[in-house]
Design an enzyme around this catalytic site. Structure first.
Site, PDB file in Angstrom:
ATOM      1  N   HIS A 196      30.748   5.262  -0.192  1.00 45.40           N
ATOM      2  CA  HIS A 196      30.258   6.440  -0.912  1.00 45.40           C
ATOM      3  C   HIS A 196      31.236   7.570  -0.651  1.00 45.40           C
ATOM      4  CE1 HIS A 196      27.654   9.638  -2.326  1.00 45.40           C
ATOM      5  NE2 HIS A 196      26.682   8.785  -2.602  1.00 45.40           N
ATOM      6  N   GLU A 239      25.819  -0.217  -0.611  1.00 42.34           N
ATOM      7  CA  GLU A 239      26.047   0.912  -1.505  1.00 42.34           C
ATOM      8  C   GLU A 239      27.197   0.628  -2.481  1.00 42.34           C
ATOM      9  OE1 GLU A 239      25.965   4.365  -3.444  1.00 42.34           O
ATOM     10  OE2 GLU A 239      24.575   4.076  -1.765  1.00 42.34           O
ATOM     11  N   THR A 270      20.875   4.286  -6.220  1.00 42.92           N
ATOM     12  CA  THR A 270      20.320   3.576  -5.066  1.00 42.92           C
ATOM     13  C   THR A 270      18.804   3.432  -5.180  1.00 42.92           C
ATOM     14  OG1 THR A 270      22.099   4.304  -3.602  1.00 42.92           O
ATOM     15  CG2 THR A 270      20.023   3.671  -2.566  1.00 42.92           C
TER      16      THR A 270
END
Length: 665
Positions: free
Chosen positions: A464, A292, A332
């Site tokens: 994140h 991520e 994503t």
């Protein structure tokens, strides 16, 4: 004076005050964004003046939609009941609700801007669907009780000031006739109709500087525009060429690389990619870690001085390290689309989130034909962003937290839950990276015992917002910011590799590490190319010494490169190619947003297609990250149109479907 009285009769005094309050508050937010981006926004007198003027016009249009219900109420409500209990309840409730909505939207805009440097767009619309994750994330990232209290206090203050100014008194105590109420009512209806029928959100984009364009917009208006238009037709909005011509252009490039078209008479790219050296095929296990928000700039290898990626920096010298690699998109699901389908980004929503996105030719199909089991690991609930439906619908077994909906009943792949006793830490987006890696190792042990090669696609979550992770693992406190999240992400990869190296299956397992997208992608230009630069590493490759690969490529090329390194002869519907065999003139990367579609060439020339049938050419300066305008090159234009138009055509017309290629699901 008569015209003034017609427009501002006393009965409409509160409504006009409400409109004025909104415009003032919206202007304040606009000024906050200008000062926030002071080093990036164009602050010349003319440009900043136009930014504020356009913003004012969009504010008027936006607030008119909110004004219409109460204006109609005022229009039809009989004069004899002005100031009655019913009138007072309706008016106070409507005014209070309107203030709360506006104040909440302004707070939400600030948090959205902090994350994306954009007004509300289709991402904000998507977030409405996934309220559990989003609300939990907001609660973990911000002091919600304090902020809610602040909104309520500010609402109370505005109500107090409105009452103190006598606005309510004038609204309830007057002799305004029905005729006098017609003009102000018609005004709001007319303004709203003009905006609904003739004004598009993109009409605010009158500047070369992207930040000026975004600041000129109004958040609520942008939100509803995104709600209506989160998919774009390439043929309706972008420059196009005849279909046969664009397929001929793309397929000619594949032929130059030695590929053999399987259906040359059709508008397809399905072809055979042969093992030209006739070497034996290798079939190691493959674990792909999609990290991520891992920007290249976080690594010391690319100039960082924070020392937050010691593991990845050490691996750079012991792997196939791609130094000139670019993400295809900014989310994503865009990374997943690029990696699994090996396709340039299509405009609007990612294919991962679209309907009719199952039973497609993906990299998983290539692994299936070579006898591999396929698993998709996600530390959260895979219903988020439609991931379970996409991966499950394309043959992957699902391993996730298992608390949300899986997919439609026609999908027959299995689903394995990550149980509570396998979790040591969890936040809004999912379990800690260390926990998901432990699950990957456990499933790999089971596959190894069964004697079947496996391909695992692992999606991490720790890097994140709210940037929380298990305490005591690294020297940066949990929740303190992005740097800590990156360092924990790096730490977890190191721990995973140390544990994996002790397993019997490790010697015959390739591990690929690559970002889904960068931590930020917004910039003041059409495309901020530097914010697409990501790291990519292949570890434990058989018969391939460590090396740095400086050739320009994008996410779509990683797995075609792997298949080539494994000496596979396979049929392909993938746009990607073997990076190691690229000639200098073939180097390129596809980069885009949901509206801007770009092609970056090895000489750092960039072309961008826009959704008003426009195209712009630039020279990218890597040092300054500036895009310097160039005269348009017709050959370059044909290349970019051909790639994006064929990609859109294939998805829209079923050319990515397995059955269209003569394959069984």
């Amino acid at each position: 004076m008569a015209l003034f009285s017609s427009f501002f009769p006393k009965r409409f005094r509160l409504l006009w005050y409400f409109v004025g309050t909104y415009i003032v508050l919206s202007t304040i937010i606009r000024l906050v964004f200008i000062f926030w981006m002071l080093g990036e926004v164009d602050t010349s007198f003319f440009k900043i003046g136009n930014t504020l003027l356009i913003g004012f016009l969009f504010d008027v249009g936006t607030v008119s939609f909110f004004a219409i219900p109460y204006a109609l109420y005022l229009l039809v409500f009989p004069k004899k009941w002005y100031g009655s209990l019913f009138d007072r309840i309706v008016t106070w409730f409507a005014y209070t609700l309107g203030l709360v909505i506006f104040l909440f939207s302004f707070f939400a805009e600030i948090t959205f801007w902090e994350e994306f440097k954009n007004r509300f767009n289709f991402i904000a619309v998507d977030y409405l669907i996934y309220t559990y994750e989003v609300v939990k994330n907001i609660n973990e990232s911000y002091p919600i009780p304090l902020l809610v209290s602040g909104i309520l206090l500010l609402t109370a203050f505005l109500l107090f000031m409105t009452k103190r100014k006598g606005i309510f008194h004038k609204t309830f105590n007057n002799e305004t006739s029905f005729r006098q109420k017609l003009l102000p009512s018609a005004f709001f209806i007319t303004i709203a109709a003009i905006f609904a029928l003739f004004v598009k959100n993109k009409d605010a984009e009158q500047f070369e500087n992207r930040y000026n364009n975004e600041i000129a917009k109004t958040g609520i208006y942008s939100f509803f525009a995104a709600f209506q238009n989160n998919e774009l037709s390439f043929t309706d909005f972008y420059k196009t060429l005849p279909v046969n011509e664009v397929f001929a252009e793309v397929n000619n490039e594949f032929r130059k690389r030695g590929d053999s078209l399987l259906f040359p008479e059709k508008n397809l790219i399905y072809r055979n990619i042969g093992n030209t050296d006739s070497l034996p095929e290798l079939k190691p296990n493959v674990i792909f870690i999609c990290v991520e928000s891992l920007s290249a700039k976080f690594l010391e290898s690319f100039g960082s001085t924070e020392n937050i990626t010691p593991t990845l920096d050490s691996l750079a010298n012991h792997s196939l390290f791609f130094t000139n690699l670019f993400a295809n998109g900014t989310r994503t699901v865009r990374g997943m689309e690029a990696i699994t389908l090996s396709i340039p980004p299509t405009p609007g929503r990612s294919i991962v989130k679209r309907e009719n996105n199952q039973h497609l030719f993906t990299i998983g199909e290539v692994f299936k034909q070579k006898g591999y089991g396929r698993n998709f690991f996600y530390g959260g609930d895979g219903y988020f962003d439609n991931m379970n439906s996409f991966f499950g619908g394309n043959g992957f077994n699902i391993v996730d937290r298992g608390r949300g909906f899986l997919m439609d009943a026609s999908i027959t792949t299995t689903r394995t839950n990550i149980e509570d006793d396998e979790v040591t830490f969890e936040n809004a987006w999912g379990i800690a990276d260390g926990d998901i890696y432990n699950k990957v190792i456990k499933v790999a042990d089971e596959a190894h015992s069964a004697g079947k090669p496996f391909f695992d696609f692992v999606m991490t979550t720790s890097n994140h917002r709210p940037y929380t992770y298990p305490e005591g693992k690294i020297d940066i406190p949990s929740g303190s910011g992005r740097s800590g999240a990156v360092k924990y992400t790096d730490y977890a990869i190191g721990e995973f590799l140390r544990k994996a190296q002790k397993k019997a299956w490790y010697k015959n397992t390739i591990i690929i590490i690559m970002a889904d997208h960068c931590a930020s992608s917004a910039g003041r230009q059409e495309l901020d190319v530097k914010n697409y630069h990501i790291p990519g590493l292949m570890l434990n490759l058989p018969n391939t010494p460590p090396q740095k690969v400086d050739k320009m490529a994008s996410q779509i090329d990683i797995f075609p490169t792997l298949f080539s390194l494994l000496n596979w002869n396979y049929n392909s519907n993938l746009y990607g190619t073997d990076v190691l065999k690229m000639k200098p003139e073939e180097e390129r990367a596809f980069v885009g947003t949901y509206r801007k579609l770009g092609l970056l060439k090895g000489d750092d020339k960039v072309m961008v297609l826009g959704d008003q049938e426009v195209s712009n050419s630039y020279q990218w300066n890597r040092e300054t990250n500036e895009l310097l305008p160039l005269k348009e090159d017709e050959t370059f234009l044909k290349e970019i149109i051909s790639n994006y138009q064929t990609a859109d055509y294939l998805f829209s017309n079923g050319g990515l479907k397995l059955n269209s290629l003569g394959l069984e699901d």
